[in-house]
Design a protein around this motif. Structure first.
Motif, mmCIF file in Angstrom:
data_model
loop_
_atom_site.group_PDB
_atom_site.id
_atom_site.type_symbol
_atom_site.label_atom_id
_atom_site.label_comp_id
_atom_site.label_asym_id
_atom_site.label_seq_id
_atom_site.Cartn_x
_atom_site.Cartn_y
_atom_site.Cartn_z
ATOM 1 N N HIS A 25 31.962 -7.097 -43.240
ATOM 2 C CA HIS A 25 32.148 -5.665 -42.979
ATOM 3 C C HIS A 25 31.962 -4.794 -44.230
ATOM 4 C CE1 HIS A 25 33.404 -2.064 -40.999
ATOM 5 N NE2 HIS A 25 34.532 -1.966 -41.685
ATOM 6 N N HIS A 26 32.682 -5.094 -45.299
ATOM 7 C CA HIS A 26 32.593 -4.227 -46.481
ATOM 8 C C HIS A 26 31.264 -4.366 -47.203
ATOM 9 C CE1 HIS A 26 37.256 -3.836 -46.644
ATOM 10 N NE2 HIS A 26 36.698 -3.097 -45.709
ATOM 11 N N TYR A 75 39.719 5.381 -48.950
ATOM 12 C CA TYR A 75 39.399 5.036 -47.559
ATOM 13 C C TYR A 75 39.897 3.626 -47.268
ATOM 14 C CZ TYR A 75 36.767 4.556 -43.215
ATOM 15 O OH TYR A 75 36.424 4.388 -41.894
ATOM 16 N N GLU A 116 29.047 -2.151 -45.209
ATOM 17 C CA GLU A 116 29.337 -0.730 -45.466
ATOM 18 C C GLU A 116 28.692 -0.298 -46.785
ATOM 19 O OE1 GLU A 116 33.400 0.584 -45.564
ATOM 20 O OE2 GLU A 116 33.947 -0.542 -43.786
ATOM 21 N N CYS A 125 40.065 0.755 -43.991
ATOM 22 C CA CYS A 125 39.638 0.463 -42.620
ATOM 23 C C CYS A 125 40.861 0.357 -41.707
ATOM 24 C CB CYS A 125 38.864 -0.843 -42.572
ATOM 25 S SG CYS A 125 37.335 -0.764 -43.503
ATOM 26 N N CYS A 160 32.432 3.170 -40.445
ATOM 27 C CA CYS A 160 33.225 3.443 -41.646
ATOM 28 C C CYS A 160 32.385 4.169 -42.686
ATOM 29 C CB CYS A 160 33.790 2.141 -42.221
ATOM 30 S SG CYS A 160 35.127 1.471 -41.220
HETATM 31 ZN ZN LIG Z 1 35.576 -0.375 -42.342
#
Ligand SMILES: [Zn+2]
Length: 350
Positions: free
Chosen positions: A264-265, A28, A268, A30, A239
């Motif tokens: 962000h990560h 995956y 997630e 982004c 995500c």
């Molecule tokens: Zn993302």
């Protein structure tokens, strides 16, 4: 089978890559928020993870690799652009997503196996948020817009009917910070966190926010008779939900630019593991370093800002752009210069 070694951001080491299932290697990355042309810095992760995608296909077989790269097509920047141009949100996102695919094809990037749009996965995001609230990792709060506004006299106010934010409660998730390797205190000190009056803690991040009538909205999460009401998802949950829907609870590689590592990560990972278990989500995390132009951070005010399309229109062939990108190791900061472009073109001609 050829041995692949990857630098894993999560362990800060180079590791031998062992897929969970060699019959379906899953990655995956982004993708873009679609409201404008991709600039040259946006192209770097595309090229980097295209090379990895091709390597995985070479080693495991093209039909045994699943690559997901999303389009974020719900975002306040998109709403602003649509309002500015007097066009519909769908028109803006549809057009920009196609520009992106055309520009990335021009620099030789294969299309990922799946390119989900966030707006197609809102029910899955809502389900995850409900799960997080149910497990005590997230909470509802009234919209700050409604604070300090006494209810009109003729309205019977029912607390449970007020539009609500859903927020992830960082302190409830103990391993928070392990991906970026920061302690909570360092993060609070270092990050410019938004302080909102509806957060229990400044580090808590938005999973769901209420939408005004003129903003895109979907039916929100509902837990124990309390409903968030019409709203839209926060960016991070998109995500997590799309990766879960298309790759399962546990998959192999998660990639993106280093600028996405925190928050962000980190977010997630926190919300996915809180929802599906400690061992879930990506096993290997990979981050490409950033790109500068002529030694300076790219910026519209410095006049060193350009898009992939600008370069193509100036006659710089796509393979030259790709060659320049690949001449710097992906974990090293890269400087884009006119000299490198000329050299790459000469080398390729030779
Ligand atoms: Zn993302």
């Amino acid at each position: 089978v050829t041995e692949i070694r990857l630098h894993n951001t999560k362990t800060r080491r180079k590791e031998v890559f062992e897929p969970i299932d060699a019959g379906n290697v899953r990655m995956y990355v982004c993708g873009p928020t679609v409201y404008d042309r991709a600039h040259i810095g946006n192209a770097r992760p595309v090229v980097v993870f295209d090379v990895l995608f091709r390597l995985l296909r070479h080693v495991y077989g093209a039909e045994h690799v699943t690559y997901v790269r999303n389009f974020t097509d719900v975002d306040d920047k998109i709403n602003a652009r649509a309002a500015e141009e007097g066009r519909s949100i769908g028109e803006i996102t549809g057009e920009t997503a196609q520009w992106y695919l055309d520009d990335m094809a021009a620099i030789g990037a294969l299309e990922p196996t799946f390119m989900p749009r966030a707006t197609e996965f809102v029910p899955q995001m809502v389900a995850m948020i409900e799960g997080l609230i149910g497990k005590g990792y997230a909470y509802f709060e009234d919209s700050p817009r409604l604070h300090n506004q006494p209810p009109a006299k003729y309205v019977v106010m029912d607390e449970s009917k007020l539009p609500k934010h859903a927020l992830f409660e960082v302190h409830e998730y103990k391993p928070y910070g392990r991906l970026s390797g920061r302690s909570l205190d360092e993060m609070i000190a270092g990050a410019r966190v938004e302080v909102a009056d509806n957060k229990r803690d400044p580090m808590d991040f938005v999973l769901w926010k209420p939408s005004r009538e003129d903003e895109p909205g979907w039916p929100g999460p509902e837990v124990g008779g309390v409903s968030a009401g019409r709203g839209r998802p926060g960016w991070h949950i998109e995500c997590s939900a799309m990766a879960h829907s298309l790759l399962g609870e546990k998959f192999d590689i998660h990639g993106g630019g280093l600028d996405l590592l925190f928050p962000h990560h980190e977010n997630e990972l926190a919300q996915s593991c809180a929802c599906f278990g400690e061992d879930s989500f990506a096993q290997y995390w990979m981050h490409n370093e950033m790109l500068q132009v002529e030694g300076k951070k790219m910026s519209k005010s410095l006049d060193n800002f350009f898009t992939v399309r600008d370069l193509l229109e100036q006659g710089v062939p796509g393979e030259v752009i790709r060659f320049v990108m690949l001449s710097t190791h992906y974990r090293k900061p890269m400087d884009w210069t006119a000299r490198k472009v000329a050299e790459a073109e000469a080398t390729l001609r030779k």
